[in-house]
Design a protein around this motif. Structure first.
Motif, PDB file in Angstrom:
ATOM      1  N   ALA A 442       0.829  -1.200   0.000  1.00  0.00           N
ATOM      2  CA  ALA A 442       0.000   0.000   0.000  1.00  0.00           C
ATOM      3  C   ALA A 442       0.868   1.256   0.000  1.00  0.00           C
ATOM      4  N   LEU A 443       1.961   1.213   0.762  1.00  0.00           N
ATOM      5  CA  LEU A 443       2.879   2.345   0.800  1.00  0.00           C
ATOM      6  C   LEU A 443       3.459   2.617  -0.582  1.00  0.00           C
ATOM      7  N   TRP A 444       3.908   1.543  -1.246  1.00  0.00           N
ATOM      8  CA  TRP A 444       4.532   1.723  -2.565  1.00  0.00           C
ATOM      9  C   TRP A 444       3.513   2.124  -3.620  1.00  0.00           C
ATOM     10  N   LEU A 445       2.279   1.605  -3.535  1.00  0.00           N
ATOM     11  CA  LEU A 445       1.259   2.003  -4.502  1.00  0.00           C
ATOM     12  C   LEU A 445       0.902   3.482  -4.326  1.00  0.00           C
ATOM     13  N   SER A 446       0.866   3.955  -3.077  1.00  0.00           N
ATOM     14  CA  SER A 446       0.645   5.384  -2.841  1.00  0.00           C
ATOM     15  C   SER A 446       1.781   6.196  -3.444  1.00  0.00           C
ATOM     16  N   ASN A 447       2.994   5.725  -3.220  1.00  0.00           N
ATOM     17  CA  ASN A 447       4.177   6.366  -3.778  1.00  0.00           C
ATOM     18  C   ASN A 447       4.092   6.394  -5.304  1.00  0.00           C
ATOM     19  N   PHE A 448       3.690   5.258  -5.897  1.00  0.00           N
ATOM     20  CA  PHE A 448       3.563   5.154  -7.351  1.00  0.00           C
ATOM     21  C   PHE A 448       2.566   6.168  -7.893  1.00  0.00           C
ATOM     22  N   ALA A 449       1.375   6.220  -7.282  1.00  0.00           N
ATOM     23  CA  ALA A 449       0.333   7.106  -7.785  1.00  0.00           C
ATOM     24  C   ALA A 449       0.778   8.568  -7.740  1.00  0.00           C
ATOM     25  N   ILE A 450       1.382   8.954  -6.629  1.00  0.00           N
ATOM     26  CA  ILE A 450       1.816  10.345  -6.486  1.00  0.00           C
ATOM     27  C   ILE A 450       2.944  10.666  -7.464  1.00  0.00           C
ATOM     28  N   SER A 451       3.895   9.743  -7.621  1.00  0.00           N
ATOM     29  CA  SER A 451       5.024   9.988  -8.520  1.00  0.00           C
ATOM     30  C   SER A 451       4.587  10.031  -9.979  1.00  0.00           C
ATOM     31  N   LEU A 452       3.601   9.198 -10.332  1.00  0.00           N
ATOM     32  CA  LEU A 452       3.150   9.154 -11.717  1.00  0.00           C
ATOM     33  C   LEU A 452       2.449  10.446 -12.120  1.00  0.00           C
ATOM     34  N   VAL A 453       1.626  10.991 -11.229  1.00  0.00           N
ATOM     35  CA  VAL A 453       0.813  12.147 -11.620  1.00  0.00           C
ATOM     36  C   VAL A 453       1.444  13.482 -11.246  1.00  0.00           C
ATOM     37  N   PHE A 454       2.532  13.463 -10.451  1.00  0.00           N
ATOM     38  CA  PHE A 454       3.050  14.729  -9.925  1.00  0.00           C
ATOM     39  C   PHE A 454       3.437  15.699 -11.038  1.00  0.00           C
ATOM     40  N   LEU A 455       4.276  15.278 -11.968  1.00  0.00           N
ATOM     41  CA  LEU A 455       4.723  16.203 -13.018  1.00  0.00           C
ATOM     42  C   LEU A 455       3.583  16.652 -13.930  1.00  0.00           C
ATOM     43  N   PRO A 456       2.724  15.730 -14.425  1.00  0.00           N
ATOM     44  CA  PRO A 456       1.584  16.212 -15.225  1.00  0.00           C
ATOM     45  C   PRO A 456       0.685  17.182 -14.464  1.00  0.00           C
ATOM     46  N   VAL A 457       0.431  16.919 -13.169  1.00  0.00           N
ATOM     47  CA  VAL A 457      -0.408  17.827 -12.376  1.00  0.00           C
ATOM     48  C   VAL A 457       0.295  19.165 -12.182  1.00  0.00           C
ATOM     49  N   LEU A 458       1.603  19.121 -11.931  1.00  0.00           N
ATOM     50  CA  LEU A 458       2.380  20.352 -11.762  1.00  0.00           C
ATOM     51  C   LEU A 458       2.285  21.218 -13.018  1.00  0.00           C
ATOM     52  N   GLU A 459       2.358  20.576 -14.186  1.00  0.00           N
ATOM     53  CA  GLU A 459       2.242  21.314 -15.440  1.00  0.00           C
ATOM     54  C   GLU A 459       0.823  21.838 -15.650  1.00  0.00           C
ATOM     55  N   ALA A 460      -0.170  21.060 -15.214  1.00  0.00           N
ATOM     56  CA  ALA A 460      -1.564  21.409 -15.504  1.00  0.00           C
ATOM     57  C   ALA A 460      -2.104  22.505 -14.590  1.00  0.00           C
ATOM     58  N   ILE A 461      -1.817  22.432 -13.289  1.00  0.00           N
ATOM     59  CA  ILE A 461      -2.450  23.386 -12.355  1.00  0.00           C
ATOM     60  C   ILE A 461      -1.446  24.294 -11.659  1.00  0.00           C
TER      61      ILE A 461
END
Length: 509
Positions: A442-461
């Motif tokens: 669960a810890l790694w899946l949380s890490n995965f989700a945040i790492s995957l979307v961080f840069l696209p979200v940073l660019e978007a908002i």
């Protein structure tokens, strides 16, 4: 890696006289005195200093095995930290999009989630020590594969393999240290793994900075193979944990390890505590599986463990670690200056974790998590406003760096080490591998989700809205901690189990 303690070779360990001794009490067969009645007279003895204290020989033994085991934590840290400096140069060679960068970073975390579940079961079957050794072999293969990757698909596959080792080690190493350490020193010794994680990340930052003028990202990634080999070799020279040995019937070997790490009196006490816990486990079920979690109190503990794993990731700690140079580039710094600047982030993380080592056995686990979450949320709030006003100002770029470092100081001195420590403490021995693996997944899946979307979200908002989202998550994590996280400081693992069982039974009733 020796076969001496294998189940298949167990009969070789039992001589004819020992076969006859099977009818004796477990305490006598293990070479310990049976518990004496409370009314038994005691003969006068010469005064002895601190009979329960761990002596110099035991402390040397503990330092040796914990330092060697924590190499797994250093590899974990290096492989997660090195990508931050390698990505800017990899972007040019492999022509990466922001989605490619997120995928390459986060694929390791998917592998880590799979490795955590599989590694927990392997650690239960073959032992904590062998599980670490196998993780070291996969670390070596994965490090060489990512260094030689010719294209994005190969890199993604190689990072997944490397993640299997990271996940397996993230379960086995804290479990090994928690089961080997005396109760009074458990927080400090298990948290050594957290110190080694951030030390590995700092080493990655230094290597990245040293190789930045050449842009040799392949060497940055490939250097992880050297400590991986050291982990494989080192596992041949450390013992298995006494709890795993006892749970699998190797009582004599368990006593040998206890005597190396405890005083004689504490060895006796620990042996009897483990005997009671093992008898209770045998009465409930010979082998543990997912069906165990139909028991309400165990289901509750699993929920708490998964929540702790989420709390450790949800505030964006690893998003900052993985993408620190990228964040700094958005404030106007050049790539090389941004990569070098992240050394400060690594230094702060190591220093903060070292401070955390002195705190975990002095203050409550819950207290430290609350302090860290409040301080971290304040830093994220300030960071959200600073990033929204930076523009191309170099001065404000370094204010951003300072706030990132302050946030990591709170996280790495409190939340991160306490989370790993609690995951290693709260589960009973019979389900420790299974539950620890599920929690770490669960810890790694949380890490995965945040790492995957961080840069696209940073660019978007933009940076301000992104970090305000992390502030909101921090508040939710604080509420979870206040309501659910148990206190384990100063308790033996058996006492922790008894308290959690009692709390879960009251809640179910």
């Amino acid at each position: 890696m020796s076969g001496r303690k294998d189940k298949v070779g167990r009969t070789e360990l039992i001589s004819a006289s020992e076969q006859d001794a099977r009818t004796l009490p477990d305490e006598q067969r293990a070479g310990l005195p049976s518990p004496r009645p409370a009314t038994a007279p005691t003969a006068p003895t010469a005064p002895a200093p601190a009979p329960d204290a761990v002596g110099p020989q035991q402390r040397r033994f503990l330092r040796r095995v914990t330092t060697l085991a924590a190499i797994g934590g250093a590899l974990f840290g290096y492989d997660t930290g090195v990508i931050s400096g390698a990505l800017p140069y990899m972007r040019q060679d492999l022509v990466l999009t922001s989605l490619d960068e997120g995928l390459i970073t986060s694929t390791l975390l998917v592998g880590a989630a799979v490795g955590a579940v599989a590694g927990g079961r392997v650690a239960d079957r073959v032992g904590r020590r062998r599980s670490m050794g196998w993780a070291g072999i996969v670390f070596t293969a994965g490090a060489l594969a990512v260094a030689l990757a010719p294209d994005v698909p190969f890199m993604v596959a190689a990072r997944f393999v490397l993640g299997l080792a990271v996940g397996s080690a993230s379960v086995a190493v804290p479990m090994y240290l928690a089961e080997l350490a005396p109760a009074a020193d458990r927080g400090r010794l298990v948290s050594l793994n957290s110190l080694m994680i951030v030390s590995g990340q700092l080493l990655a930052y230094v290597v990245n900075a040293a190789l930045a003028p050449t842009g040799d990202w392949r060497l940055m990634l490939g250097l992880a193979a050297a400590p991986a080999v050291a982990l494989v070799v080192g596992c041949a020279f450390v013992p298995e944990t006494p709890r795993w040995l006892q749970a699998n019937g190797f009582r004599r070997e368990a006593i040998e390890v206890l005597r190396k790490s405890r005083s004689e009196r504490e060895t006796e006490r620990e042996f009897h505590r483990q005997q009671r816990a093992e008898r209770l486990s045998r009465r409930r079920r010979e082998s543990a599986g997912w069906a165990e979690f139909r028991t309400p109190w165990l289901r509750r503990v699993l929920f708490i463990g998964i929540g702790i794993g989420f709390v450790q990731q949800a505030t964006g700690t690893n998003a900052i670690i993985y993408f620190a140079p990228t964040i700094l580039e958005t404030t106007g710094l050049s790539t090389s200056v941004a990569v070098v600047s992240t050394i400060a982030v690594g230094v702060i993380s190591v220093a903060a974790t070292a401070v955390g080592l002195t705190l975990v056995d002095r203050h409550g686990r819950r207290t430290l998590m609350v302090v860290g979450q409040v301080g971290g949320a304040a830093c994220l709030l300030a960071l959200s406003f600073v990033i929204g006003r930076t523009g191309e100002s170099a001065a404000m770029s370094f204010v951003t760096l300072g706030l990132m470092a302050a946030f990591l100081a709170f996280q790495q001195s409190t939340v991160a080490p306490v989370a790993w420590l609690l995951i290693a403490e709260i589960f009973p021995t019979r389900v420790k591998g299974l539950a620890g693996g599920a929690t770490t997944m669960a810890l790694w899946l949380s890490n995965f989700a945040i790492s995957l979307v961080f840069l696209p979200v940073l660019e978007a908002i933009g940076g301000r809205a992104t970090f305000l989202c992390f502030v909101a998550l921090s508040v939710l994590c604080l509420l979870f901690t206040l309501k659910w996280v148990p206190e384990t400081r100063g308790r033996t693992l058996e006492q922790v189990e008894e308290e959690l069982r009692a709390a879960g039974t009251r809640t179910a009733a």
